[in-house]
Design an enzyme around this catalytic site. Structure first.
Site, short mmCIF file in Angstrom:
data_model
loop_
_atom_site.label_atom_id
_atom_site.label_comp_id
_atom_site.label_asym_id
_atom_site.label_seq_id
_atom_site.Cartn_x
_atom_site.Cartn_y
_atom_site.Cartn_z
N GLU A 71 26.35 17.16 8.65
CA GLU A 71 24.93 16.83 8.57
C GLU A 71 24.57 16.58 7.12
OE1 GLU A 71 20.46 18.22 9.92
OE2 GLU A 71 22.11 19.64 10.16
N GLU A 96 23.42 19.52 1.36
CA GLU A 96 22.03 19.48 0.88
C GLU A 96 22.05 19.77 -0.62
OE1 GLU A 96 18.73 18.69 0.34
OE2 GLU A 96 18.65 18.98 2.52
N ASP A 123 25.84 16.32 -4.00
CA ASP A 123 25.55 14.95 -3.60
C ASP A 123 26.45 14.54 -2.44
OD1 ASP A 123 26.51 11.78 -4.81
OD2 ASP A 123 24.65 12.20 -3.76
N ASP A 146 14.88 10.69 3.40
CA ASP A 146 13.74 10.21 2.62
C ASP A 146 13.58 8.71 2.83
OD1 ASP A 146 11.89 9.46 0.63
OD2 ASP A 146 12.57 11.05 -0.71
N LYS A 150 8.06 2.78 -0.77
CA LYS A 150 7.72 1.67 -1.65
C LYS A 150 8.89 0.68 -1.75
CE LYS A 150 4.46 4.32 -4.47
NZ LYS A 150 4.12 4.82 -5.83
N ASP A 182 11.21 8.58 11.27
CA ASP A 182 9.86 8.34 11.77
C ASP A 182 9.18 7.22 10.98
OD1 ASP A 182 9.64 9.76 9.44
OD2 ASP A 182 8.27 11.28 10.21
N THR A 217 11.34 19.09 15.96
CA THR A 217 10.83 20.02 14.96
C THR A 217 9.31 20.09 15.05
OG1 THR A 217 10.54 18.37 13.24
CG2 THR A 217 12.73 19.33 13.46
N LYS A 218 8.73 21.09 14.41
CA LYS A 218 7.27 21.23 14.44
C LYS A 218 6.60 20.03 13.76
CE LYS A 218 7.29 24.24 10.33
NZ LYS A 218 6.92 25.57 9.80
N GLU A 220 7.85 16.95 13.65
CA GLU A 220 7.99 15.81 14.56
C GLU A 220 6.99 15.91 15.70
OE1 GLU A 220 11.51 13.54 17.11
OE2 GLU A 220 11.96 15.35 15.95
#
Length: 250
Positions: A71, A96, A123, A146, A150, A182, A217-218, A220
């Site tokens: 993941e 992470e 990384d 992320d 922009k 999303d 998830t909360k 989402e």
């Protein structure tokens, strides 16, 4: 005179190892709670794998032979924990960079007695390149990376052809890659990039229904209540015969 105890050290991702790839994250001083600090101090040595410029033995790292799911960017670890609990027969390797997320997942590992989760705080591109053996992954999860909304920042998005090519080389034939976002524009870019990778095939015509193993998830759920969309993409690595057939057909 009794002096107050110093707070536990905060572990950070190691310095870049000379790579020139564009990073999809920016180091920032994020808020970290005392319980996350304590989790890092107490449990990081037990449940983490330090970055190294050498391939890791996954069976040794997890203490067993089992399918390993990578993941990338597990955030605060809520989804990681729930999937690992629901799939005890699989190993989950979370990558992470941010301390708060690492501390949060370490706390979840401890609180829920999860033996099938390990963490690498570094990384993800360098982890894939240096530590993951070719053909060793049974699956990959990339949930809500992320979006860098922009236009001038789109080059920082994680899902890019070079990363996917590297990722596919680390997946076993038949292994799956599951992405979710999303942001509709990012979903379109993901579909374009994944569809263009010759080593992958889509399991659906375009986007996939959310599989049962990926919990809501909360955040989402809140987005769905507000009418926001969520797009899942599930691709699999082609079997060698499939790739050869496509080459001959072209």
């Amino acid at each position: 005179m009794n002096l107050p105890k110093a707070p536990p050290p905060i572990v950070t991702a190691q310095s870049p190892s000379g790579s020139t790839h564009i990073r999809s994250f920016v180091h920032r001083r994020a808020h970290i709670t005392p319980s996350q600090e304590q989790a890092i101090a107490e449990w990081l040595p037990r449940w983490s794998i330090p970055y190294q410029n050498a391939q890791i033995d996954l069976a040794a790292a997890f203490g067993r032979q089992a399918p390993t799911i990578l993941e990338i960017g597990f955030g605060m670890g809520e989804t990681t924990q729930q999937i690992a609990q629901a799939r005890p027969g699989d190993n989950f390797l979370g990558v992470e960079v941010f301390n708060a997320g690492v501390g949060a997942l370490l706390k979840r590992i401890h609180d829920h007695s999860l033996d099938n989760v390990r963490i690498i705080q570094h990384d993800a591109v360098e982890v894939l390149r240096d530590m993951i053996a070719p053909g060793s992954l049974a699956g990959v999860h990339i949930y809500f990376p992320d979006p860098w909304p922009k236009k001038r920042h789109h080059k920082r998005r994680l899902i890019q052809p070079a990363l996917i090519e590297l990722l596919v080389s680390r997946m076993a034939p038949g292994a799956y890659l599951h992405c979710a976002t999303d942001w509709e524009h990012y979903a379109q870019q993901m579909l374009e990039v994944l569809s263009a990778e010759p080593g992958l095939q889509n399991t659906c015509a375009d986007y996939a229904p959310r599989p049962d193993y990926r919990p809501l998830t909360k955040f989402e759920n809140r987005g769905l209540r507000l009418g926001h969309g969520v797009w899942d993409l599930i691709f699999t690595r082609r079997m060698p015969a499939d790739a050869a057939h496509d080459t001959e057909a072209n």
